[in-house]
Design an enzyme around this catalytic site. Structure first.
Site, PDB file in Angstrom:
ATOM      1  CE  LYS A  63      -3.974  -1.770   2.627  1.00  0.00           C
ATOM      2  NZ  LYS A  63      -5.008  -1.541   1.620  1.00  0.00           N
ATOM      3  CG  ASP A 109      -3.917  -4.038  -0.414  1.00  0.00           C
ATOM      4  OD1 ASP A 109      -4.102  -4.456   0.758  1.00  0.00           O
ATOM      5  OD2 ASP A 109      -4.003  -2.837  -0.727  1.00  0.00           O
ATOM      6  CD  GLU A 136      -5.884  -8.039   3.185  1.00  0.00           C
ATOM      7  OE1 GLU A 136      -5.699  -7.459   2.082  1.00  0.00           O
ATOM      8  OE2 GLU A 136      -6.560  -7.524   4.090  1.00  0.00           O
ATOM      9  NE  ARG A 195     -11.173  -9.540  -2.363  1.00  0.00           N
ATOM     10  CZ  ARG A 195     -11.497  -8.606  -3.264  1.00  0.00           C
ATOM     11  NH1 ARG A 195     -11.844  -8.955  -4.492  1.00  0.00           N
ATOM     12  NH2 ARG A 195     -11.488  -7.337  -2.929  1.00  0.00           N
TER      13      ARG A 195
HETATM   14  N1  BES Z   1      -8.335  -3.650   4.259  1.00  0.00           N
HETATM   15  C1  BES Z   1      -8.416  -3.217   2.922  1.00  0.00           C
HETATM   16  C2  BES Z   1      -9.660  -2.402   2.638  1.00  0.00           C
HETATM   17  C3  BES Z   1      -9.680  -1.018   3.206  1.00  0.00           C
HETATM   18  C4  BES Z   1      -8.929  -0.009   2.642  1.00  0.00           C
HETATM   19  C5  BES Z   1     -10.517  -0.718   4.246  1.00  0.00           C
HETATM   20  C6  BES Z   1      -8.987   1.269   3.167  1.00  0.00           C
HETATM   21  C7  BES Z   1     -10.595   0.561   4.755  1.00  0.00           C
HETATM   22  C8  BES Z   1      -9.827   1.559   4.211  1.00  0.00           C
HETATM   23  C9  BES Z   1      -8.440  -4.410   1.980  1.00  0.00           C
HETATM   24  O1  BES Z   1      -7.675  -5.482   2.358  1.00  0.00           O
HETATM   25  C10 BES Z   1      -7.891  -3.928   0.679  1.00  0.00           C
HETATM   26  O2  BES Z   1      -6.745  -3.588   0.630  1.00  0.00           O
HETATM   27  N2  BES Z   1      -8.733  -3.901  -0.345  1.00  0.00           N
HETATM   28  C11 BES Z   1      -8.346  -3.461  -1.612  1.00  0.00           C
HETATM   29  C12 BES Z   1      -8.907  -4.427  -2.602  1.00  0.00           C
HETATM   30  C13 BES Z   1      -8.429  -4.224  -3.991  1.00  0.00           C
HETATM   31  C14 BES Z   1      -6.942  -4.534  -4.092  1.00  0.00           C
HETATM   32  C15 BES Z   1      -9.241  -5.113  -4.872  1.00  0.00           C
HETATM   33  C16 BES Z   1      -8.901  -2.053  -1.816  1.00  0.00           C
HETATM   34  O3  BES Z   1     -10.019  -1.792  -1.380  1.00  0.00           O
HETATM   35  O4  BES Z   1      -8.211  -1.225  -2.395  1.00  0.00           O
HETATM   36 ZN    ZN Z   2      -7.377  -5.708   4.347  1.00  0.00          ZN
HETATM   37 MN    MN Z   3      -5.671  -5.285   1.719  1.00  0.00          MN
END
Ligand code: BES
Ligand code: ZN
Ligand code: MN
Length: 501
Positions: free
Chosen positions: A280, A350, A352, A354
């Site tokens: 990230k 990222d 992860e 799911r």
């Molecule tokens: N934990 C994050 C989702 C998240 C991001 C929650 C910011 C709250 C604030 C999750 O694991 C994630 O990184 N999701 C990605 C998915 C994408 C790579 C398909 C996302 O939402 O960008």
């Molecule tokens: Zn996450």
């Molecule tokens: Mn993530």
């Protein structure tokens, strides 16, 4: 803080402080009028001189009001009478508690429960007042060396009800609110704990402590070795880059008859989500300590239902894991076999959550669940869709989705449904495996739920995305404890716990 209800007239109260409302513009409530009468116009005089307009949240503390037995009178602005809504009511109560905490009254009697809030009854007003009060005194001081707590905090708050007939209802509201507040508090405490302390092991220790506290609770802990035997390869892959072992805790509340099908909750417990190899950006990456808020809310709900002793069986799964980049970490391009046997092509490490949840959701098949709800900070897209105000509800089962949204209404813990139509499934097709873990930018919250739906075909299921609601940033930074109130309400409804007589 302790809470109580009583029914009496304001002039007869002998308390450190009595709390009464004033509407905008400069209009006394019935209760304020009563005090005004015995004090020979003391209050109306002040108001006429312009000391209080009555705007929502305005506070004016008076000492030694003539002929009033209580030491202090706190006048609380309630805004325009006809515009008093739920949100304003909660804000007014919260502000009142803050003020009382700062002004040294250790006990208070509040008449704010006599205000009229459109569409809401006494039960709701008392319950929300108690929840809001607990909310407003919450702070996370465990890691501060100088605690800085108020010198003379409010110890007891008594809510006055307009008739004695309502007292049992008010008492029930307090009991329910206290149970929910306890759950909210543990959820917040665990969520706010930093990721160097709150790792998967820490989550399982919290589950242990909780199950030791209540006779109805039992605990089973699944470590990496056990996951290996079970074939939970995607869950394990996510944790492989971390030195902290993945641990899944299974808490059972035996409230119903033996053999009655359980209600199952599964919480995403990423104690830190760096993104892994698909790392990230560093902006606000610290907030990814909150990626375990789903798991924390499961702990919270288990606490609440044990406290309420709900007569149903409930299982809470805390899916602890940490997502880190490392030589041993899983990578984009990997194809993994889930516990269900279906294969997944990893396109982004990222995505992860799911991958952890799909194996946990397969694992819970063994309980022959009445239904399963997973709770996860799953997608940034959810924050884009709904902001910080509503939890997303996704389900292919209409009655369950409705019941969840209803429970959210009842508990004033907002939730909104998003569709989960088959059309979206195409976005997670993969040329190399049964599916990919990435659905692209459009409808990211829905395609994440589509992924999970492929692992929940054997039971009735709903998914809650709490990415927006689980914590706040900015000056109010901290965990919210949501959706503990909504889920506890949902389970109370399932257990037929009556709210009204
Ligand atoms: N934990 C994050 C989702 C998240 C991001 C929650 C910011 C709250 C604030 C999750 O694991 C994630 O990184 N999701 C990605 C998915 C994408 C790579 C398909 C996302 O939402 O960008
Ligand atoms: Zn996450
Ligand atoms: Mn993530």
């Amino acid at each position: 803080m302790e809470f109580g209800v009583k029914s009496g007239s304001p002039e007869k109260q002998r308390s450190a402080c009595i709390v009464v409302g004033v509407f905008e513009p400069r209009r006394l409530t019935t209760v304020a009028e009563q005090l005004d009468a015995i004090s020979e116009g003391y209050i109306s005089n002040l108001i006429r001189r312009g000391d209080l307009e009555g705007k929502a949240g305005q506070m004016l503390l008076l000492h030694h009001v003539p002929n009033v037995l209580s030491e202090r009178v706190l006048l609380v602005g309630c805004g325009k009478e006809r515009e008093l809504n739920e949100r304003q009511y909660k804000q007014i109560v919260a502000k009142t508690i803050k003020t009382l905490n700062e002004t040294g009254s250790m006990e208070a009697v509040s008449f704010l429960t006599e205000l009229h809030v459109k569409g809401r009854d006494t039960y709701w007003k008392v319950r929300q007042a108690v929840e809001a009060a607990n909310e407003s005194v919450y702070s996370f001081l465990q890691l501060k060396t100088k605690k800085g707590e108020p010198r003379r905090p409010l110890r007891k708050m008594v809510f006055n009800l307009s008739s004695r007939k309502e007292l049992p209802l008010g008492e029930r509201a307090i009991d329910h609110a206290e149970a929910i507040s306890k759950g909210v508090k543990i959820a917040k405490d665990v969520s706010n704990m930093p990721p160097n302390i709150c790792n998967p092991k820490y989550l399982s220790e919290q589950a242990t402590l909780l199950s030791q506290e209540y006779d109805s609770l039992e605990l089973d802990v699944i470590n990496e070795e056990k996951m290996e035997q079970l074939g939970m390869h995607t869950y394990l892959a996510v944790g492989r880059g971390s030195v902290n072992e993945s641990i899944m805790s299974v808490i059972t509340h035996n409230g119903g008859k033996a053999g009655e099908r359980p209600y199952v909750l599964v919480g995403k417990g990423l104690t830190f989500d760096s993104g892994g190899i698909s790392i990230k950006p560093s902006d606000a990456m610290d907030e990814m300590k909150y990626d375990m808020c789903g798991a924390a809310s499961v702990l919270g709900v288990m606490q609440s239902v044990a406290e309420l002793n709900l007569p149903i069986n409930i299982i809470g799964v805390v899916a602890g894991c940490e997502n880190m980049p490392d030589a041993n970490a899983y990578r984009p391009g990997d194809v993994l076999t889930t516990m269900s046997g279906q294969t997944v092509e990893v396109l982004n490490t990222d995505a992860e959550g799911r991958l952890v949840l799909c194996d946990a959701l397969t694992y819970v098949e063994r309980f022959d669940p009445e239904l399963v709800i997973d709770i996860a900070t799953l997608t940034g897209a959810c924050v884009i869709a709904l902001g910080k105000h509503a939890t997303a509800v996704l389900s292919q089962h209409n009655p369950l989705a409705h019941e969840l949204v209803n429970a959210s209404e009842q508990s004033s813990d907002k939730a909104w449904r998003l569709p989960l139509w088959d059309e979206y499934q195409d976005q997670i097709e993969s040329p190399f495996a049964d599916m990919s873990n990435l659905g692209g930018r459009p409808a990211g919250t829905i395609t994440a739920a589509c992924f999970l739906s492929r692992f929940t075909r054997k039971y009735t299921w709903a998914h809650l995305d709490i990415a927006g609601t689980a914590w706040l940033g900015g000056s109010k930074k901290g965990a919210t404890g949501r959706p503990v109130p909504m889920l506890t309400q949902f389970l109370m409804n399932k257990a037929n716990i009556a709210i009204d007589e």
